[in-house]
Every structure is written in C-alpha cells, then in structure tokens.
Design an enzyme around this catalytic site. Structure first.
Site, short mmCIF file in Angstrom:
data_model
loop_
_atom_site.label_atom_id
_atom_site.label_comp_id
_atom_site.label_asym_id
_atom_site.label_seq_id
_atom_site.Cartn_x
_atom_site.Cartn_y
_atom_site.Cartn_z
N CYS A 1 0.82 -1.22 0.00
CA CYS A 1 0.00 0.00 0.00
C CYS A 1 0.85 1.27 0.00
CB CYS A 1 -0.94 -0.01 1.19
SG CYS A 1 -1.92 -1.51 1.25
N HIS B 1 -3.11 6.87 1.99
CA HIS B 1 -3.62 5.58 1.51
C HIS B 1 -5.01 5.33 2.09
CE1 HIS B 1 -4.27 1.45 0.81
NE2 HIS B 1 -3.93 1.06 2.03
N ASN C 1 -10.24 -0.64 0.06
CA ASN C 1 -8.78 -0.50 0.08
C ASN C 1 -8.22 -1.11 -1.21
OD1 ASN C 1 -6.03 -0.91 0.47
ND2 ASN C 1 -6.23 -1.55 2.61
N1 COA Z 1 -18.43 -8.65 9.78
C1 COA Z 1 -18.92 -8.92 11.01
N2 COA Z 1 -18.13 -9.21 12.05
C2 COA Z 1 -16.79 -9.25 11.83
C3 COA Z 1 -16.23 -8.97 10.58
C4 COA Z 1 -17.10 -8.67 9.53
N3 COA Z 1 -16.68 -8.39 8.29
N4 COA Z 1 -14.89 -9.09 10.67
C5 COA Z 1 -14.61 -9.40 11.93
N5 COA Z 1 -15.76 -9.51 12.63
C6 COA Z 1 -15.93 -9.85 14.04
C7 COA Z 1 -14.83 -10.74 14.57
O1 COA Z 1 -15.09 -12.09 14.26
C8 COA Z 1 -14.93 -10.47 16.04
O2 COA Z 1 -15.99 -11.19 16.57
P1 COA Z 1 -15.87 -11.87 18.02
O3 COA Z 1 -15.67 -10.72 18.97
O4 COA Z 1 -17.18 -12.55 18.16
O5 COA Z 1 -14.68 -12.77 17.94
C9 COA Z 1 -15.30 -8.99 16.11
O6 COA Z 1 -15.83 -8.67 14.82
C10 COA Z 1 -14.13 -8.09 16.39
O7 COA Z 1 -13.03 -8.50 15.59
P2 COA Z 1 -11.68 -7.74 15.59
O8 COA Z 1 -10.76 -8.34 14.57
O9 COA Z 1 -11.20 -7.61 16.99
O10 COA Z 1 -12.18 -6.34 15.08
P3 COA Z 1 -11.47 -4.95 15.13
O11 COA Z 1 -12.17 -4.07 16.07
O12 COA Z 1 -9.99 -5.05 15.24
O13 COA Z 1 -11.78 -4.44 13.66
C11 COA Z 1 -10.69 -4.16 11.56
C12 COA Z 1 -11.25 -5.14 12.56
C13 COA Z 1 -10.11 -4.94 10.39
C14 COA Z 1 -11.80 -3.28 11.08
C15 COA Z 1 -9.60 -3.28 12.26
O14 COA Z 1 -8.68 -4.10 12.95
C16 COA Z 1 -8.86 -2.44 11.30
O15 COA Z 1 -9.39 -1.44 10.79
N6 COA Z 1 -7.58 -2.78 11.02
C17 COA Z 1 -6.79 -2.14 9.99
C18 COA Z 1 -7.06 -2.85 8.73
C19 COA Z 1 -6.52 -2.19 7.52
O16 COA Z 1 -7.03 -1.18 7.10
N7 COA Z 1 -5.50 -2.78 6.91
C20 COA Z 1 -4.95 -2.38 5.70
C21 COA Z 1 -3.87 -1.42 5.95
S1 COA Z 1 -2.91 -1.27 4.52
#
Ligand code: COA
Length: 320
Positions: A111, A247, A277
């Site tokens: 990215c 990004h 993304n």
């Molecule tokens: N729909 C519904 N629920 C979802 C889901 C989806 N698409 N994806 C994950 N979940 C659930 C998980 O299973 C988890 O459930 P549980 O509590 O029952 O186990 C819950 O949501 C929380 O998951 P978690 O991974 O802890 O979520 P989070 O708060 O960290 O949010 C992201 C996840 C990906 C949104 C967040 O970590 C993020 O924005 N990360 C950066 C990602 C990114 O932009 N990367 C690219 C950079 S180049």
C-alpha cells in the site's frame, strides 16, 4: 529535486459490489462494515486484469498530461497483484501504450507502493537520469484475498490509478520512506507453490492474512510521525499543506490520523467508501478524482502518504 504532476488517470472495474452483496458470501453486514471501516462499495475485476487497468489508467493520464507515449522515459508500476511474475506489469503496459523509449519495472511495496514509485522517480530526476516518467498503482486484490475470511475480504477492492510526472525547475519534491520487515507477518500472502520435485511438504495456496489490530496501530502511529518528520525536514508548518492524500485503507484510520495530527478531516480527502482498500492504487485513484474535481490549484503543497504490507511506508511532499 523538483517534479510536477502533468496528468492523472484511473481505471475501475465495471462490477461494483455492495456490502449487502458481500453479506451473501460471508457472515457480515452493511452496518458492521460501514461502522468499522466506512466502506460501502468496492469494484471487483471480472473481465479486467491488473495489466488492462494499469494500461487504461496510463492512457488517460497521458491524454490529460498532453504527453506522447514515446516521450516517456521510465514506467514504474506499483503492485502486489501483477498478472505474471515475469514479465513485469510495467513492461506489458509499455507495450500496450507504445512507450517504446521507456525503461519499465515493477515495485512491490504494497500500500506504500505509489509513494515509493514516486520517490524512485524523484531520485532518478534528482540524479539527472530521466525527465519524464509514468507511475501507476494497479491492483486486483480480489484475486488474493481469502473469500472465506470476513475480517479481510470485506476491506479490499480492485482498480488502477496513474500519473505522468515531469522534472520541473518550478516544482518541489522531498520524501521520507521506511520499512520494518520484522513486523511483516502482520500482513502477508505467500506465493502459490508449484509442484517441485526437490521440496518436501504439501504447501497449499492461502489467501491474504492480516492482523487487523496490529496494522491499525502501526498505521495511526506511523503516518503522523512520517508526515511530521517530512514537514520538519522542509521547514514547513501544517498550515502550509493543502491536503494530505493518504492511503485509503479505511475511514477509521484516516480519522485517527487527522485527530492525532490535530488537523481537520477536511484536509484528508477520502473515497474509501466507494472503492474500499485498493492498496498501491488508492492514492493515484484519489489524486485523479481530486484532479478531475479541480480540487488542486497550481502552487498547492500536498503530501501523499502510503503505508501497509512490508511493513513499509512513505510520505512525499510535492507542489501541484
Ligand atoms: N463482519 C462482522 N463481524 C466481523 C467482521 C465482519 N466483516 N470481521 C470481523 N468480525 C468480528 C470478529 O469475528 C470479532 O468477533 P468476536 O468478537 O465474536 O470474535 C469482532 O468482529 C471483532 O473483531 P476484531 O478483529 O477484533 O475487530 P477490530 O475491532 O480489530 O476491527 C478491523 C477489525 C479490520 C476493522 C480493524 O482491525 C482495522 O481497521 N484494522 C486495519 C485494517 C486495515 O485497514 N489494513 C490495511 C492497511 S494497509
């Protein structure tokens, strides 16, 4: 080191997938996706390829720039999803657009790729080697995500963006960039193995893996840090910058970065809600939309900042 962006272009796949469409594939919802990452739709390649979108975006950028393909001396494609390991996507684009006098190669900086491509061009210009270049970010992430993993497949989209860049006495260019391979496991996609008589084991092809929270923390810390370092290096204040074109990973990252920098979100244009993304393509796609909407005026100072897999990052200061 001075550069001017003469023209931009973008190419998006025809097929547009809503969050409701994705909820038919994995257990998710429009509400979850919108509230966590601010994405509403993304474009997915069906008939398009990384190469076809890269070439299409490049042609549009050349027309806008009023530059002939034969005058391009260097083509760099930033991509982690080239259609072939060999030849490079940049070489294929060179052939399609008829840029017969250009050197062409790809870079893999995920990215951060478009920034790193631009920084590479700036270095070539600074060394007096080339004066006119074409840089492209192009991705078909739908081909590498794990479509059974709801925590990642909802985040990404496909597309390409391009810019024609020229050396200019009247321009401005500086950058910082970095990498931390020690944290690379936080975002990884192993290559597909071929049958190899010398290697034991039964490696299976796997989709993209991401430790979402680790990447989130990395992004919201690194982006403000490298932008502030770049400002300091150039004796500039935040008020001197018209826009931060960062990004388009997700809305919450963009909001957190703005908050940490004590800057208005208005200075962080965003189109992540429409495209998701698109990795190395996100910055040039956004730049092209801003250009099209006449948001940029001659003399505006802008900072482009990419971050992601590697882990790697880059921030580039230019004058429009
Ligand atoms: N729909 C519904 N629920 C979802 C889901 C989806 N698409 N994806 C994950 N979940 C659930 C998980 O299973 C988890 O459930 P549980 O509590 O029952 O186990 C819950 O949501 C929380 O998951 P978690 O991974 O802890 O979520 P989070 O708060 O960290 O949010 C992201 C996840 C990906 C949104 C967040 O970590 C993020 O924005 N990360 C950066 C990602 C990114 O932009 N990367 C690219 C950079 S180049």
């Amino acid at each position: 080191m001075c550069v001017k962006i003469l023209g931009t272009g973008r190419s998006m796949p025809d097929k547009c997938l809503t969050n409701d469409d994705i909820a038919k594939i994995v257990d998710t919802s429009d509400e979850w996706i919108k509230s966590r990452v601010g994405i509403e739709t993304r474009h997915i390649a069906e008939n398009e390829t990384t190469t076809s979108m890269a070439a299409d975006a490049a042609k549009k950028a050349l027309i806008r720039a009023k530059v002939n393909a034969e005058d391009i001396e260097l083509i760099i494609v930033a991509s982690v999803t080239g259609d072939n390991a060999v030849p490079a996507t940049a070489c294929q684009v060179q052939d399609i657009i008829g840029a017969t006098n250009a050197m062409a190669f790809d870079i893999n900086s995920a990215c951060a790729g478009f920034d790193v491509a631009l920084n590479t061009v700036i270095a070539y210009f600074g060394a007096g080697i080339y004066k006119t270049a074409l840089i492209i970010g192009a991705e078909t992430l739908s081909g590498i995500v794990d479509w059974e993993d709801r925590s990642t497949c909802v985040l990404f989209g496909d597309g390409a963006g391009a810019a024609v860049v020229q050396y200019s006495e009247d321009g401005l260019a500086d950058f910082i960039q970095g990498a931390d391979g020690g944290r690379g496991a936080a975002l990884n996609k192993p290559n597909a193995p071929v049958k190899n008589p010398f290697k034991k084991g039964t490696d299976k092809e796997t989709g993209l893996y991401m430790d979402g929270q680790a990447v989130f923390k990395f992004a919201v810390k690194t982006v403000p840090q490298c932008i502030e370092e770049l400002l300091k290096k150039n004796n500039l204040e935040k008020d001197d910058i018209k826009y931060y074109i960062i990004h388009q990973a997700n809305k919450r990252i963009i909001q957190s970065v703005a908050k940490r920098m004590c800057e208005s979100e208005d200075k962080f244009p965003s189109n992540v809600s429409k495209y998701g993304n698109t990795s190395g393509a996100s910055i040039p796609i956004l730049l092209d939309e801003m250009n099209e909407n006449k948001m940029l005026n001659p003399g505006d100072k802008i900072i482009l900042c990419g971050f992601g897999g590697g882990l790697s990052w880059g921030a580039t200061l230019i004058k429009w």
